[in-house]
Structure formats: C-alpha cells, structure tokens
Design a protein around this motif. Structure first.
Motif, PDB file in Angstrom:
ATOM      1  N   MET A  92      22.622 -10.965 -10.122  1.00 48.94           N
ATOM      2  CA  MET A  92      22.514 -12.280  -9.555  1.00 48.94           C
ATOM      3  C   MET A  92      21.214 -12.922 -10.025  1.00 48.94           C
ATOM      4  O   MET A  92      20.204 -12.245 -10.188  1.00 48.94           O
ATOM      5  N   GLN A  93      21.264 -14.212 -10.230  1.00 44.32           N
ATOM      6  CA  GLN A  93      20.102 -14.933 -10.745  1.00 44.32           C
ATOM      7  C   GLN A  93      19.271 -15.492  -9.588  1.00 44.32           C
ATOM      8  O   GLN A  93      19.808 -15.936  -8.571  1.00 44.32           O
ATOM      9  N   TYR A  94      17.951 -15.450  -9.786  1.00 46.68           N
ATOM     10  CA  TYR A  94      17.024 -15.923  -8.770  1.00 46.68           C
ATOM     11  C   TYR A  94      15.861 -16.674  -9.414  1.00 46.68           C
ATOM     12  O   TYR A  94      15.461 -16.356 -10.535  1.00 46.68           O
ATOM     13  N   LEU A  95      15.325 -17.619  -8.661  1.00 41.66           N
ATOM     14  CA  LEU A  95      14.046 -18.235  -8.967  1.00 41.66           C
ATOM     15  C   LEU A  95      13.025 -17.541  -8.078  1.00 41.66           C
ATOM     16  O   LEU A  95      13.206 -17.471  -6.853  1.00 41.66           O
ATOM     17  N   VAL A  96      11.975 -16.993  -8.696  1.00 49.46           N
ATOM     18  CA  VAL A  96      10.908 -16.335  -7.954  1.00 49.46           C
ATOM     19  C   VAL A  96       9.684 -17.236  -8.013  1.00 49.46           C
ATOM     20  O   VAL A  96       9.260 -17.655  -9.092  1.00 49.46           O
ATOM     21  N   ILE A  97       9.124 -17.518  -6.841  1.00 50.80           N
ATOM     22  CA  ILE A  97       7.902 -18.313  -6.738  1.00 50.80           C
ATOM     23  C   ILE A  97       6.870 -17.448  -6.034  1.00 50.80           C
ATOM     24  O   ILE A  97       7.084 -17.022  -4.891  1.00 50.80           O
ATOM     25  N   ALA A  98       5.779 -17.168  -6.728  1.00 52.70           N
ATOM     26  CA  ALA A  98       4.772 -16.250  -6.196  1.00 52.70           C
ATOM     27  C   ALA A  98       3.388 -16.869  -6.338  1.00 52.70           C
ATOM     28  O   ALA A  98       2.836 -16.920  -7.441  1.00 52.70           O
ATOM     29  N   TYR A  99       2.851 -17.350  -5.228  1.00 54.11           N
ATOM     30  CA  TYR A  99       1.480 -17.857  -5.248  1.00 54.11           C
ATOM     31  C   TYR A  99       0.508 -16.704  -5.094  1.00 54.11           C
ATOM     32  O   TYR A  99       0.807 -15.702  -4.439  1.00 54.11           O
ATOM     33  N   ASP A 100      -0.655 -16.849  -5.701  1.00 52.60           N
ATOM     34  CA  ASP A 100      -1.680 -15.822  -5.625  1.00 52.60           C
ATOM     35  C   ASP A 100      -2.373 -15.844  -4.265  1.00 52.60           C
ATOM     36  O   ASP A 100      -2.461 -16.884  -3.605  1.00 52.60           O
ATOM     37  N   ASN A 101      -2.897 -14.680  -3.871  1.00 53.45           N
ATOM     38  CA  ASN A 101      -3.782 -14.603  -2.724  1.00 53.45           C
ATOM     39  C   ASN A 101      -5.060 -15.367  -3.041  1.00 53.45           C
ATOM     40  O   ASN A 101      -5.403 -15.590  -4.207  1.00 53.45           O
ATOM     41  N   ASP A 102      -5.781 -15.745  -2.003  1.00 52.46           N
ATOM     42  CA  ASP A 102      -7.082 -16.387  -2.194  1.00 52.46           C
ATOM     43  C   ASP A 102      -7.990 -15.446  -2.979  1.00 52.46           C
ATOM     44  O   ASP A 102      -7.965 -14.225  -2.782  1.00 52.46           O
ATOM     45  N   ASN A 103      -8.777 -16.012  -3.852  1.00 53.96           N
ATOM     46  CA  ASN A 103      -9.759 -15.257  -4.639  1.00 53.96           C
ATOM     47  C   ASN A 103      -9.143 -14.131  -5.457  1.00 53.96           C
ATOM     48  O   ASN A 103      -9.750 -13.078  -5.633  1.00 53.96           O
ATOM     49  N   ALA A 104      -7.924 -14.356  -5.976  1.00 49.51           N
ATOM     50  CA  ALA A 104      -7.230 -13.315  -6.740  1.00 49.51           C
ATOM     51  C   ALA A 104      -7.401 -13.455  -8.255  1.00 49.51           C
ATOM     52  O   ALA A 104      -6.900 -12.619  -8.992  1.00 49.51           O
ATOM     53  N   LEU A 105      -8.099 -14.480  -8.706  1.00 50.69           N
ATOM     54  CA  LEU A 105      -8.157 -14.733 -10.144  1.00 50.69           C
ATOM     55  C   LEU A 105      -8.719 -13.535 -10.925  1.00 50.69           C
ATOM     56  O   LEU A 105      -8.163 -13.165 -11.961  1.00 50.69           O
ATOM     57  N   GLU A 106      -9.779 -12.905 -10.439  1.00 51.59           N
ATOM     58  CA  GLU A 106     -10.337 -11.752 -11.161  1.00 51.59           C
ATOM     59  C   GLU A 106      -9.332 -10.606 -11.225  1.00 51.59           C
ATOM     60  O   GLU A 106      -9.173  -9.967 -12.275  1.00 51.59           O
ATOM     61  N   ARG A 107      -8.636 -10.327 -10.114  1.00 54.65           N
ATOM     62  CA  ARG A 107      -7.617  -9.265 -10.105  1.00 54.65           C
ATOM     63  C   ARG A 107      -6.477  -9.635 -11.040  1.00 54.65           C
ATOM     64  O   ARG A 107      -5.946  -8.786 -11.751  1.00 54.65           O
ATOM     65  N   ARG A 108      -6.082 -10.909 -11.041  1.00 59.19           N
ATOM     66  CA  ARG A 108      -5.014 -11.382 -11.930  1.00 59.19           C
ATOM     67  C   ARG A 108      -5.383 -11.110 -13.374  1.00 59.19           C
ATOM     68  O   ARG A 108      -4.591 -10.564 -14.139  1.00 59.19           O
ATOM     69  N   LEU A 109      -6.565 -11.513 -13.756  1.00 59.70           N
ATOM     70  CA  LEU A 109      -6.981 -11.354 -15.149  1.00 59.70           C
ATOM     71  C   LEU A 109      -7.138  -9.882 -15.522  1.00 59.70           C
ATOM     72  O   LEU A 109      -6.858  -9.493 -16.652  1.00 59.70           O
ATOM     73  N   ALA A 110      -7.563  -9.052 -14.564  1.00 64.27           N
ATOM     74  CA  ALA A 110      -7.777  -7.621 -14.844  1.00 64.27           C
ATOM     75  C   ALA A 110      -6.471  -6.900 -15.163  1.00 64.27           C
ATOM     76  O   ALA A 110      -6.471  -5.947 -15.940  1.00 64.27           O
ATOM     77  N   VAL A 111      -5.353  -7.333 -14.566  1.00 63.56           N
ATOM     78  CA  VAL A 111      -4.079  -6.635 -14.780  1.00 63.56           C
ATOM     79  C   VAL A 111      -3.061  -7.496 -15.529  1.00 63.56           C
ATOM     80  O   VAL A 111      -1.898  -7.116 -15.659  1.00 63.56           O
ATOM     81  N   ARG A 112      -3.510  -8.630 -16.052  1.00 62.15           N
ATOM     82  CA  ARG A 112      -2.595  -9.547 -16.735  1.00 62.15           C
ATOM     83  C   ARG A 112      -1.874  -8.890 -17.909  1.00 62.15           C
ATOM     84  O   ARG A 112      -0.674  -9.075 -18.089  1.00 62.15           O
ATOM     85  N   ASP A 113      -2.579  -8.122 -18.720  1.00 62.02           N
ATOM     86  CA  ASP A 113      -1.943  -7.490 -19.878  1.00 62.02           C
ATOM     87  C   ASP A 113      -0.797  -6.576 -19.441  1.00 62.02           C
ATOM     88  O   ASP A 113       0.275  -6.580 -20.048  1.00 62.02           O
ATOM     89  N   ALA A 114      -1.009  -5.788 -18.387  1.00 55.54           N
ATOM     90  CA  ALA A 114       0.049  -4.907 -17.887  1.00 55.54           C
ATOM     91  C   ALA A 114       1.214  -5.723 -17.328  1.00 55.54           C
ATOM     92  O   ALA A 114       2.382  -5.375 -17.530  1.00 55.54           O
ATOM     93  N   HIS A 115       0.903  -6.819 -16.652  1.00 55.17           N
ATOM     94  CA  HIS A 115       1.947  -7.699 -16.124  1.00 55.17           C
ATOM     95  C   HIS A 115       2.786  -8.291 -17.265  1.00 55.17           C
ATOM     96  O   HIS A 115       4.010  -8.258 -17.227  1.00 55.17           O
ATOM     97  N   VAL A 116       2.112  -8.799 -18.293  1.00 50.45           N
ATOM     98  CA  VAL A 116       2.811  -9.407 -19.432  1.00 50.45           C
ATOM     99  C   VAL A 116       3.650  -8.358 -20.161  1.00 50.45           C
ATOM    100  O   VAL A 116       4.802  -8.624 -20.534  1.00 50.45           O
ATOM    101  N   GLU A 117       3.108  -7.167 -20.352  1.00 52.19           N
ATOM    102  CA  GLU A 117       3.856  -6.093 -21.021  1.00 52.19           C
ATOM    103  C   GLU A 117       5.138  -5.754 -20.247  1.00 52.19           C
ATOM    104  O   GLU A 117       6.207  -5.641 -20.828  1.00 52.19           O
ATOM    105  N   GLY A 118       5.018  -5.583 -18.947  1.00 54.85           N
ATOM    106  CA  GLY A 118       6.190  -5.283 -18.128  1.00 54.85           C
ATOM    107  C   GLY A 118       7.197  -6.413 -18.118  1.00 54.85           C
ATOM    108  O   GLY A 118       8.414  -6.191 -18.164  1.00 54.85           O
ATOM    109  N   THR A 119       6.699  -7.641 -18.069  1.00 54.62           N
ATOM    110  CA  THR A 119       7.575  -8.806 -18.083  1.00 54.62           C
ATOM    111  C   THR A 119       8.331  -8.893 -19.399  1.00 54.62           C
ATOM    112  O   THR A 119       9.540  -9.132 -19.421  1.00 54.62           O
ATOM    113  N   ARG A 120       7.640  -8.678 -20.502  1.00 53.21           N
ATOM    114  CA  ARG A 120       8.309  -8.729 -21.816  1.00 53.21           C
ATOM    115  C   ARG A 120       9.371  -7.638 -21.943  1.00 53.21           C
ATOM    116  O   ARG A 120      10.437  -7.859 -22.522  1.00 53.21           O
ATOM    117  N   LYS A 121       9.109  -6.462 -21.402  1.00 51.97           N
ATOM    118  CA  LYS A 121      10.097  -5.374 -21.421  1.00 51.97           C
ATOM    119  C   LYS A 121      11.346  -5.801 -20.657  1.00 51.97           C
ATOM    120  O   LYS A 121      12.467  -5.636 -21.142  1.00 51.97           O
TER     121      LYS A 121
END
Length: 95
Positions: free
Chosen positions: A1-30
C-alpha cells in the motif's frame, strides 16, 4: 500500500540529523532500489532542513515497522514521532 510520510524533526535535531544523514540516505536509496520508497526529500524552512517527506509502498504494516525500527532518523531521535504522519495515498501510475 502506498503512503505519504511526513516527519518533522525534534527541536534542536539538526546536529543529530547531519551526523546520521549518510546512513539515512544509504538506507533510503536501498529501499528505493527495492521499490519500497518511491521518492523522498527534506522539508525546508528558512533554508534549513526541518523534517522529511517520503512516498512509500510497503506491502504490510510489518514492513513499515521494520523500516522504522532501522531508520537512522528514528533511532537517533531526529524525527519527532509524536508528530509523525503516515497517510494512505493512491499515486498516479507512471504509464
């Protein structure tokens, strides 16, 4: 089934986002190669990443749960799961 996922970041999450972005992108591409993620992108406000939006196609709720259990943005407290949305959609066929 198809879904639209909307995920806002927690407050002050930018550093955590950037720290794991490569792993997120790799998993997403897979998952894109497997056809489970159709498209994905960052939500932007004032030129800063503040969340994510994804179009996904998972056969079962178990597949969605497995994806989220392994998603770096979930595991590293980037996405605010209290505001996390999964909305059923029907996408226009490519043909």
């Amino acid at each position: 089934m198809q879904y639209l996922v909307i995920a806002y970041d927690n407050d002050n999450a930018l550093e955590r986002r950037l720290a794991v972005r490569d792993a997120h992108v790799e998993g997403t591409r897979k998952l894109m190669a497997e056809g489970k993620i159709i498209n994905a992108g960052a939500l932007i406000e004032d030129e800063v990443m503040v969340g994510s939006t994804l179009l996904v196609d998972f056969a079962t709720d178990d597949e969605i749960d497995e994806w989220l259990e392994n998603e770096p943005y979930v595991k590293n407290n980037v996405w605010n799961m209290d505001e996390f949305q999964i909305v059923p959609v029907k996408l226009l066929p490519k043909n």
